[in-house]
Design a protein around this motif. Structure first.
Motif: not given
Ligand code: 5AD
Ligand code: SF4
Ligand code: FES
Length: 348
Positions: A62-63, A85, A87-88, A91-92, A298, A302
């Protein structure tokens, strides 16, 4: 005693007592002649203790932002070639919902050490994913005991934090600015807080010895790890270790097989890095002691950006494709995809 019976006796001892000394581990790690016997013994122990089911864990990266600077890793903060990046939260959660729809019972939330995801955000994400009825594994690096406690209270079940190497001097050389003692503190805190504890090591990092790999294996037993992930070091051209030799597939699966022999009832993933070195890597790993696979869930661009090392598999594939691909591989060797959450079942 001939050499053959000496090695065979060690393999038999490992298979029956799940106990080896450091010297015995070193002997087995150094031997190249009877590797097939080590793998076969690990496969039997896997079958006996954890059966034929393979647990799938949907991995959400996620990041790719990281404040650390590990010399081996493509996500290190000094690597300016990666586009970063994160993810907000929505989105997660969306990826977790999709993971559930593919039939995964666990999601693994993995990122670099990214402070933007503070404890409140993580707690929010964990609670929302827990509501989906999924088990949650967190893999976001070193935090304080209080933060780990908050994740646990929010419902996180498992935590992955590789020790990378138990050689303190080597660790602090390869992970500048990081403290090996603090990493140990983290692992013991996580265990005490009741997480299922995952750790593991990199095989073939420059300066590593077989003696230190034997120490790694004994450490995993000592801390009573619930999951151990092992992977070869794969040199990344955008890091200071670009020109070093990497670890091999054979030695990483050997380390993994010995871990199965010594910790017979734990969960052991067939790692992505293994398959990045060998097109049959995960299937072979499943036949050498592994019982878990962590397919990537994912989505979109990403995947290409979470590049720890070159040649990472699945970066152009969709989650749906990976789901059917991995199921095919598992059933193709007569194994079965588990429908449980896949917690460790202790069988001392
Ligand atoms: N090769 C293989 N594995 C790597 N990792 C980081 N960089 C590399 C590399 N170059 C592993 C570390 C970390 C995990 C998330 O990825 O072991 O714990
Ligand atoms: Fe960051 Fe983990 Fe990579 Fe180290 S290995 S740079 S902590 S993502
Ligand atoms: Fe991703 Fe096979 S698991 S393509």
């Amino acid at each position: 005693m001939t050499e053959r019976s000496n090695i065979q006796a060690l393999i038999d001892k490992a298979e029956t007592t799940h106990d080896l000394t450091k010297d015995e581990l070193v002997t087995l790690l150094q031997d190249r002649q009877y590797e097939a016997e080590v793998f076969a013994a690990a496969d039997r122990v896997r079958q006996k203790y954890v059966g034929d089911e393979v647990h799938l864990r949907g991995l959400i990266e996620f990041s790719n932002r990281c404040k650390q600077n590990c010399l081996y890793c493509g996500l290190r903060r000094d690597n300016s070639k990666v586009s970063r990046y994160r993810l907000d939260v929505d989105t997660i959660i969306d990826f977790a919902v999709k993971a559930k729809s593919y039939g995964y019972r666990t999601v693994v939330l993995q990122s670099g050490e990214d402070e933007w995801f503070d404890v409140d955000k993580m707690v929010d994400i964990i609670k929302k994913i827990k509501e989906l009825g999924l088990a949650i594994t967190i893999s976001v690096g070193e935090k304080s005991r209080e933060v780990y406690q908050a994740y646990r209270d929010a419902g996180a079940d498992r935590y992955l934090l590789r020790i990378e190497t138990t050689d303190k001097e080597l660790y602090e050389k390869l992970d500048p600015g990081m403290s090996w003692d603090n990493r140990m503190r983290c692992l013991y805190d996580l265990k005490e807080l009741g997480f299922e504890l995952g750790s593991g090591c990199l095989v073939g990092i420059p300066g590593q010895t077989v003696e230190s790999l034997a120490d790694d294996i004994l450490f995993f037993k000592e801390i009573d790890a619930d999951m151990i992930g092992v992977g070869p070091f794969i040199p990344n051209p955008d890091t200071p270790l670009a020109d070093e030799a990497g670890g091999t597939f054979e030695l990483s699966t050997k380390v993994m097989a010995l871990i199965r022999l010594l910790l017979p009832d734990i969960n052991i993933p067939a790692t992505t890095a293994m398959e990045s070195l060998n097109p049959q890597g995960r299937v072979l790993a499943l036949q050498r002691g592994a019982n878990v696979v962590m397919p990537n869930v994912t989505e979109g661009e990403y995947r290409q950006l979470y590049l720890l090392y070159p040649g990472k598999i699945c970066i152009n594939d969709t989650p749906a494709h990976c789901r059917s691909c991995i199921t095919g591989k598992i059933t193709g060797i007569g194994r079965k995809v588990s429908e449980t959450h896949g917690y460790r079942v202790k069988r001392a």
